[in-house]
Write a protein that holds these residues in place. Structure first.
Motif, PDB file in Angstrom:
ATOM      1  N   HIS A 190      37.984   5.881  47.247  1.00 33.69           N
ATOM      2  CA  HIS A 190      38.508   7.133  46.676  1.00 33.69           C
ATOM      3  C   HIS A 190      38.449   7.060  45.149  1.00 33.69           C
ATOM      4  N   PRO A 191      37.268   6.978  44.577  1.00 34.58           N
ATOM      5  CA  PRO A 191      37.152   6.844  43.113  1.00 34.58           C
ATOM      6  C   PRO A 191      37.787   8.033  42.405  1.00 34.58           C
ATOM      7  N   GLY A 192      38.549   7.736  41.385  1.00 33.84           N
ATOM      8  CA  GLY A 192      39.242   8.789  40.641  1.00 33.84           C
ATOM      9  C   GLY A 192      40.607   9.110  41.206  1.00 33.84           C
ATOM     10  N   GLN A 193      40.741   9.034  42.533  1.00 31.92           N
ATOM     11  CA  GLN A 193      42.043   9.294  43.141  1.00 31.92           C
ATOM     12  C   GLN A 193      42.914   8.045  43.145  1.00 31.92           C
ATOM     13  N   VAL A 194      42.286   6.882  43.291  1.00 32.20           N
ATOM     14  CA  VAL A 194      42.984   5.600  43.208  1.00 32.20           C
ATOM     15  C   VAL A 194      42.322   4.771  42.108  1.00 32.20           C
ATOM     16  N   ILE A 195      43.105   4.367  41.119  1.00 31.37           N
ATOM     17  CA  ILE A 195      42.613   3.556  40.004  1.00 31.37           C
ATOM     18  C   ILE A 195      43.366   2.231  40.015  1.00 31.37           C
ATOM     19  N   LEU A 196      42.640   1.134  39.935  1.00 32.81           N
ATOM     20  CA  LEU A 196      43.242  -0.191  39.911  1.00 32.81           C
ATOM     21  C   LEU A 196      43.021  -0.843  38.561  1.00 32.81           C
ATOM     22  N   GLU A 197      44.104  -1.309  37.942  1.00 29.73           N
ATOM     23  CA  GLU A 197      44.046  -2.061  36.688  1.00 29.73           C
ATOM     24  C   GLU A 197      44.620  -3.451  36.949  1.00 29.73           C
ATOM     25  N   LEU A 198      43.906  -4.490  36.536  1.00 30.77           N
ATOM     26  CA  LEU A 198      44.365  -5.860  36.706  1.00 30.77           C
ATOM     27  C   LEU A 198      44.791  -6.431  35.357  1.00 30.77           C
ATOM     28  N   ILE A 199      46.046  -6.851  35.283  1.00 32.59           N
ATOM     29  CA  ILE A 199      46.583  -7.418  34.049  1.00 32.59           C
ATOM     30  C   ILE A 199      47.808  -8.246  34.404  1.00 32.59           C
TER      31      ILE A 199
END
Length: 417
Positions: A190-199
């Motif tokens: 679901h690109p754009g609807q779910v965004i994952l950031e790793l930090i």
């Protein structure tokens, strides 16, 4: 219909409308909670008519929840995936409980059990996120942002997709593989609807990233305690379930002590609020379980604050913990957690990492239950709780297992062989 009267600052006491999206209390930067009109509820639905014990999810508490699934208007906003309604497993054969004559139960929020409700992502976070998404829909919010140690992000992603909302999840890159994989797969599908950031290394850095990069662009933060009491209302159902009558009985009754793995502490506030509302309805008296908050010895801000008599925690660096959900260096709601611990004559205690690992192995060999490391930490704390008189012979003690060990594989596999 919903019986929410207003929002109220937990520390300031200032009241705000419940239909306006807000985060922390502008008076003092601390959390807000939802206030129910209990008198109106009691008058409109006397004798606990709001309670539907035949329903197997958390919504069986009807109008005592912040949205009433039995009301058509409220139900339009609720996306229920079966959350809550989890069992109390008898574990009186646990070595410490058996030798001390304690009736021990494990509230299993992880794996599903036949005849009960089940949290869809195998975590107690589903209770809070089901309520978060329902209230976001009620207020017309479309984009939500959450920093997480893992399970909260997995849960919010599942509910947001079911509700047609967009979500950005920020988490440490060493989040357990199954949890990280669930969110990453959703972001791929679901690109754009779910965004994952790793930090990382903790939720603290994830929160800072979201505030700078996404909240500033209009995404609504549903970080722990930074949504307007919604997660507290969802987690409140856990406290209601601990008090509700056993099947075939009518008496609402609380255990003598609750052992709870505590990171941010939303569940502590939720359970305490549930019991206050039940008392206001005349279903229980003023007695409360001793609230025992368990942390890892590698990340123990509540323990240090409790032991020193401090009114709030000081954020700590930490070496990380097998119980990933406890890797929380500080929390904006910790002041209230400490108040509740002290009001209940409870305690905050730390468990060594080696003891958590050993308890996981022992527990798996004895029961084959998929207890997560946070739940294992609660059971590993029992010897010191007994020594300190925090649990006692003849008492009913509930240890809360907040998630399934399955979500922590492969990191735990060597402990389960």
């Amino acid at each position: 219909m919903s019986h929410v009267r207003c929002l109220r600052g937990i520390a300031s006491g200032v009241e705000y409308p419940s239909d306006v999206p807000m985060n922390l209390d502008p008076v003092d930067g601390r959390p807000v909670e939802m206030v129910l009109d209990i008198e109106r509820l009691a008058a409109e639905q006397p004798d606990a008519q709001w309670y539907d014990p035949d329903r197997r999810d958390m919504w069986r508490f009807g109008a005592l929840m912040a949205l009433d699934a039995g009301d058509p208007a409220d139900a339009l906003n609720i996306v229920s995936l079966g959350e809550g309604g989890t069992p109390l497993l008898d574990y009186s054969r646990h070595p410490v409980a058996r030798d001390a004559g304690i009736r021990l139960s494990v509230k299993d929020e992880g794996r599903a059990h036949a005849g009960f409700g089940a949290n869809p992502t195998q975590s107690f976070k589903d209770r809070g996120m089901a309520m978060v998404v329902a209230h976001a829909r009620r207020l017309g919010l479309k984009r939500l942002a959450v920093p997480t140690q893992g399970n909260a992000g997995d849960s919010l992603t599942r509910y947001a997709l079911a509700a047609g909302l967009s979500v950005v999840v920020a988490m440490p890159d060493d989040t357990p593989t199954p949890i990280l994989g669930n969110v990453a797969a959703a972001a791929f599908r679901h690109p754009g609807q779910v965004i994952l950031e790793l930090i990382g290394p903790t939720i603290r850095e994830a929160a800072a990233l979201l505030k700078q990069k996404y909240v500033a662009q209009g995404w609504f933060s549903v970080a722990t305690f930074q949504e307007p009491g919604w997660r507290i209302e969802g987690k409140k159902s856990l406290g209601l379930e601990l008090a509700e009558p056993a099947r075939g009985e009518t008496r609402w009754l609380l255990p003598d002590a609750v052992i709870y793995p505590t990171g941010g502490g939303t569940g502590v506030l939720g359970m305490w609020k549930a019991w206050s509302e039940l008392e206001a309805l005349g279903l229980i008296d003023s007695r409360r379980p001793r609230m025992i908050c368990v942390q890892s010895a590698t990340m123990e801000p509540l323990v240090r604050a409790f032991d020193s008599g401090a009114s709030d925690t000081t954020p700590l660096p930490g070496a990380g913990t097998l119980a990933v959900g406890l890797n929380v260096p500080g929390g904006v709601g910790h002041f209230r957690v400490l108040e509740i611990i002290r009001a209940s004559a409870g305690a905050a205690v730390a468990v060594a990492e080696a003891d958590i690992a050993a308890e996981l192995t022992r527990l798996w060999r004895d029961t084959r239950w998929w207890i997560g490391p946070e739940g294992a930490a609660c059971l590993a704390a029992m010897p010191q709780l007994l020594d300190r008189g925090l649990i006692r012979r003849g008492e009913h003690v509930v240890a809360v297992n907040t998630g399934s060990a399955e979500k922590y594989l492969p990191a735990l596999r060597h402990l389960l062989d």
